[in-house]
Structure formats: C-alpha cells, structure tokens
Design a protein around this motif. Structure first.
Motif, short mmCIF file in Angstrom:
data_model
loop_
_atom_site.label_atom_id
_atom_site.label_comp_id
_atom_site.label_asym_id
_atom_site.label_seq_id
_atom_site.Cartn_x
_atom_site.Cartn_y
_atom_site.Cartn_z
N LEU A 202 0.88 -1.16 0.00
CA LEU A 202 0.00 0.00 0.00
C LEU A 202 0.92 1.21 0.00
O LEU A 202 1.81 1.30 0.83
CB LEU A 202 -0.92 0.01 1.21
CG LEU A 202 -1.92 1.17 1.29
CD1 LEU A 202 -3.22 0.73 1.97
CD2 LEU A 202 -1.35 2.38 2.02
N GLU A 203 0.70 2.12 -0.96
CA GLU A 203 1.63 3.24 -1.12
C GLU A 203 0.87 4.56 -1.20
O GLU A 203 -0.14 4.68 -1.89
CB GLU A 203 2.46 3.04 -2.39
CG GLU A 203 3.58 4.04 -2.57
CD GLU A 203 4.57 3.62 -3.65
OE1 GLU A 203 5.26 2.60 -3.46
OE2 GLU A 203 4.63 4.29 -4.70
N ALA A 419 15.64 9.36 3.27
CA ALA A 419 16.45 10.53 2.92
C ALA A 419 15.89 11.22 1.67
O ALA A 419 16.07 12.43 1.49
CB ALA A 419 17.90 10.12 2.69
N ASP A 420 15.20 10.43 0.83
CA ASP A 420 14.55 10.99 -0.36
C ASP A 420 13.14 11.48 -0.08
O ASP A 420 12.40 11.83 -1.01
CB ASP A 420 14.51 9.93 -1.47
CG ASP A 420 15.89 9.63 -2.04
OD1 ASP A 420 16.77 10.50 -1.94
OD2 ASP A 420 16.08 8.52 -2.57
N GLY A 421 12.74 11.47 1.19
CA GLY A 421 11.43 11.98 1.56
C GLY A 421 10.30 10.97 1.48
O GLY A 421 9.12 11.36 1.44
N ILE A 422 10.62 9.67 1.46
CA ILE A 422 9.61 8.62 1.37
C ILE A 422 9.54 7.88 2.70
O ILE A 422 10.49 7.21 3.11
CB ILE A 422 9.93 7.63 0.25
CG1 ILE A 422 10.11 8.37 -1.09
CG2 ILE A 422 8.84 6.56 0.13
CD1 ILE A 422 10.70 7.49 -2.19
N GLY A 466 4.90 7.58 0.74
CA GLY A 466 5.00 6.66 1.87
C GLY A 466 4.68 5.23 1.41
O GLY A 466 3.82 5.04 0.55
N VAL A 467 5.36 4.24 1.99
CA VAL A 467 5.20 2.85 1.57
C VAL A 467 4.91 1.99 2.80
O VAL A 467 5.66 2.02 3.79
CB VAL A 467 6.47 2.32 0.87
CG1 VAL A 467 6.27 0.86 0.46
CG2 VAL A 467 6.82 3.16 -0.34
#
Length: 470
Positions: A202-203, A419-422, A466-467
């Motif tokens: 779910l992302e 670090a990549d904002g995810i 977000g993951v």
C-alpha cells in the motif's frame, strides 16, 4: 530462435516446430535483452490448441510459471481452444486499486508520519499474517467468492462509486465456489483484507506530472493530489486453486489428446469439464481479490478520515492476472475468445461497452505500479491497440529475491528512501530488501515502450510519498 524487429517497440518470433502462431514481443531493444529465457515461454505458449493471432509479451516480460509474466494469449473455444492456469498465475486477480484523496501534498505533509503510523497497524501484511476481516462462517466466505467487492459494499463498507469504477462492476460472473477445494477455502478464510508479501504494498503517492489534463480530470486526478495505491491479490486461496487445477488438468490432458512442450502449460479445452471447473474457481478467486482490496481500501479510508480529515474516492480497480471470455476482432471476424493475461492489464479503449458511463468517452484507467522509491503511472486504453486490448502491468523483475537481498540491507534501503522523503513502514527488513528498486526494470522505460507500441497512452505520473510493505 528467429526473432526480428518488425516495427518500433515490436519484435516477432517466427513460427517454428509446434508453434501455431508467431510470438510478438513489445519492447525496446534494451528491454528485450533482459527477457532471457522468457522468450522461450512466449514460443511455447504459441503451441497451445486453439491459440489465435499471436502469443504476445509486454515490455515488462520476465520468467514465470508456464507463461512468461507479461504474457497475453487468446484461444478460440470453437476451435478446441484451451484455458491454462499458467496463463493466469498463482496469484489469481492480483491487481491494483487507486484511490484519490481530497487533499494535496501540502495538506498531508504536516500529518504524514501520523498517517503512516496509523496505516502501519491497520494494514495486515506479511506471509500468512492477519486480516482486516474476521469471517463469521462459511456463508460469509461464499458471499465474497460470488459477490466480490459488491458483497462488501452491500454490507456498508464502501459506496456505489467503488462498484462503478471497478473492473466487472466489482464481481466476476459465473464464479463457482463448489470448484474451490477445501484447503483453498481454509487458507482464504484467514486472509480476507491483507496485503501478503513479495511485491505487494500500500503506497501513498503524489500526482507529480499530468500528461493529459482532460483524461486526468475524468479519472478524478489533479497535479499534487495525494493518492493511495493498493497492490495485492487473492492470497493463499488463489495460489491453492492454481495448484489444484494444474494437477487436475495435467492428469486429464492425454484424454483430450493434448501435448504441451512444458508441463507448466497444463491446460484443458475451455468447454470441457476441467476447463469450466477451473474458470468457475478462478472467478471465485478473482472476486476474493476484489473483496480483499475493498477491505484494505476501507481500512485506509478510516485512517485518512481520522488523522487527515480526508476522503478517498476510487479512481479504478483492475486485475492483471486473469483469464476472461471476451469478444475481439480476429481476421475480420468478431469472435468470442478466452483471453489470458498474466502480468498484463486489460486496457479498454474509448467507447467500449464494458466501461462505466462516466469513462465511456475517455477509456479505461490502467494502473502501473513502480518499485519502491520509483514512480508509478496511470495510463489509458487507446483505439485499435494490438494484443486484445492489453498492456503492461509494472516494472518487471530482473533479479531474484535472494540476489536483491544480498545487494542491500532492509535498513539501508529504508534509510535511503527516507532521505529521499519517502516514509517507509516494513513488516520485515528481509522483505524490504528483496523488493528494492534494483531488483526491477526501469518502469518509465516499460511505460515508454508500451506507449510507443500503441498499447496505451500516458495520463499521469505518481511519485511515492510513503510505503507500507509486507
């Protein structure tokens, strides 16, 4: 193998040996180089009784069970055409559901961590773990197998749009729970409303680019809007159904006079007892997959409403592991065919009668998940597309899970992504490492080849925020 480029993004495998039709692979030269032995599987599928047109492969082609993943083939029941469980796969009705929020990224940023912390316990995931829904008995499971997401919505978990914007209006017809074995039922009863493991997720995503504003608007998408993408299937129930019916067909092939070059292509005539039994069980698993994604969507909706005060509306829900009886034009004649799509997405063009009314003039949304840390895409079906109105389904794997896990640790991957904002919420470090971006083809290259081959057209690109991962 005799393979030649016959047009941009289109390669042809000439018939040889027992092949009844050619093989056609839609790919760039670079993507074709990564196909490897999966090309042999394309040729093997071309030997199936009743196959028409060609044995097709999408740009994300890679090795699978019997059929290559990314394989598409249609058979004509009037000519002894067969159905093969290997042409659907073990995760029957694995597919993608996309929901669009009524807020943009700026409205989510301040509560992103809280939303992710809410989704973490709300979305069951991992090998055999938990479920959103605890079934009260066999009648409820039968309702899911026959009614799919329609059964769930009719019991107050969802709304009418969830059915209008779902393939087959939420349920595949002709499901036959009587063809689902006891072990499959036992496995399915424990997993309704769960992601599972592997590449399922779910992302949370942001609409990063819009290529076709008019179609995006019809789909309900706008620049910087937040979306939720859910990728999962029929869990252990579908896996067991495939296992059971492959065994049954393998035993009966000699009685039907069928020989195949690979036992994993076990099959039976569509109109035979074995063929009808599998199609009935497969449809039941497809409905289970739809219900599964419906329950997960409801869990995500509750979190978004409670924490962000936001609503999630369904953009579309579509499977990419299914066999369907459809009408298509072949050699100037309208024919009813059994179309296998394994790791391939149906992509209906504008004006198709199976589209919901509000999408009739634009075409079907096609949902292409990327890999963790990379973009996903929303495409649309186009008129006159080859391969029985089919296109790719994702990036396509190039590394085994074991090799991927050796290349990076789960903790390292999470640190890089954050670090990549995810934001990342895994259920295991090993599972996260196995699904790193390096394990997959470049999804943008896959989409470019699909569009270049005339299979579909780009509508929007979605960037991960977000993951939640099994």
């Amino acid at each position: 193998m005799d393979i030649a480029e016959e047009a941009p993004y289109r390669f042809r495998i000439e018939p040889s040996g027992a092949m009844r039709v050619p093989g056609v692979v839609f790919a760039s030269r670079e993507l074709l180089r990564s196909a490897g032995q999966a090309l042999d599987q394309v040729a093997n599928v071309a030997t199936l009784p009743g196959v028409v047109g060609a044995s097709y492969a999408m740009p994300d082609i890679h090795w699978g069970y019997g059929f290559a993943i990314g394989g598409v083939a249609a058979t004509d029941p009037r000519e002894g055409g067969v159905v093969s469980p290997g042409g659907v796969g073990f995760d029957i009705s694995c597919g993608v559901r996309l929901l669009a929020a009524d807020l943009d990224f700026s409205g989510l940023a301040s509560v992103l961590d809280r939303v992710m912390d809410g989704l973490d316990p709300a979305i069951p995931r991992g090998m055999g773990r938990g479920a959103v829904r605890r079934l009260s008995g066999s009648e409820e499971l039968t309702g899911i197998l026959t009614g799919g997401s329609r059964y769930v919505v009719e019991r107050g978990e969802g709304d009418e749009r969830d059915l209008l914007r779902c393939e087959d209006s939420g349920a595949v017809a002709d499901a036959d729970p009587g063809q689902v074995g006891r072990r499959a039922l036992e496995r399915g009863a424990q997993q309704v409303g769960s992601l599972g493991s592997g590449n399922h997720f779910l992302e949370l995503q942001r609409v990063a680019e819009v290529y076709d504003p008019a179609v995006a608007e019809a789909f309900g998408l706008s620049l910087n809007q937040i979306c939720v993408m859910i990728h999962c299937g029929s869990r252990g129930l579908g896996h067991q159904i495939c296992t059971d019916h492959v065994r049954a067909m393998e035993r009966r092939m000699p009685a039907h006079g069928i020989q195949v070059p690979d036992r994993q292509l076990a099959c039976a005539p569509v109109e035979s007892d074995e063929g009808r039994a599998y199609l009935g069980a497969m449809a039941a698993a497809a409905n289970y997959g739809r219900a599964n994604r419906q329950y997960l969507a409801q869990a995500a909706r509750e979190v978004f409403k409670r924490i962000a005060g936001a609503r999630l509306d369904l953009v579309y829900d579509v499977s990419h592991n299914l066999a369907k009886l459809e009408e298509h034009q072949v050699d100037g004649e309208r024919r009813r065919l059994c179309v296998h799509r394994k790791g391939a997405t149906r992509a209906l063009p504008p004006g198709h009668p199976d589209l919901p009314a509000d999408l009739g003039t634009v075409g079907q949304p096609v949902l292409i998940p990327g890999t963790m840390g990379t973009s996903s895409y929303v495409l649309v079906g186009v008129p006159g597309a080859p391969a029985f109105a089919s296109t790719c389904h994702g990036a396509g794997r190039v590394q085994s899970r074991h090799k991927a896990a050796r290349g990076v640790s789960g903790k390292q991957l999470r640190a890089t992504m954050e670090a990549d904002g995810i934001a990342v919420r895994p259920s295991s470090w090993r599972g996260l490492a196995e699904e790193g971006p390096a394990a997959y083809k470049d999804v943008s290259a896959v989409v470019e080849a699909s569009e270049g081959a005339g299979l579909c057209r780009k509508v929007a690109r979605l960037a991960p925020v977000g993951v939640v991962k099994g």
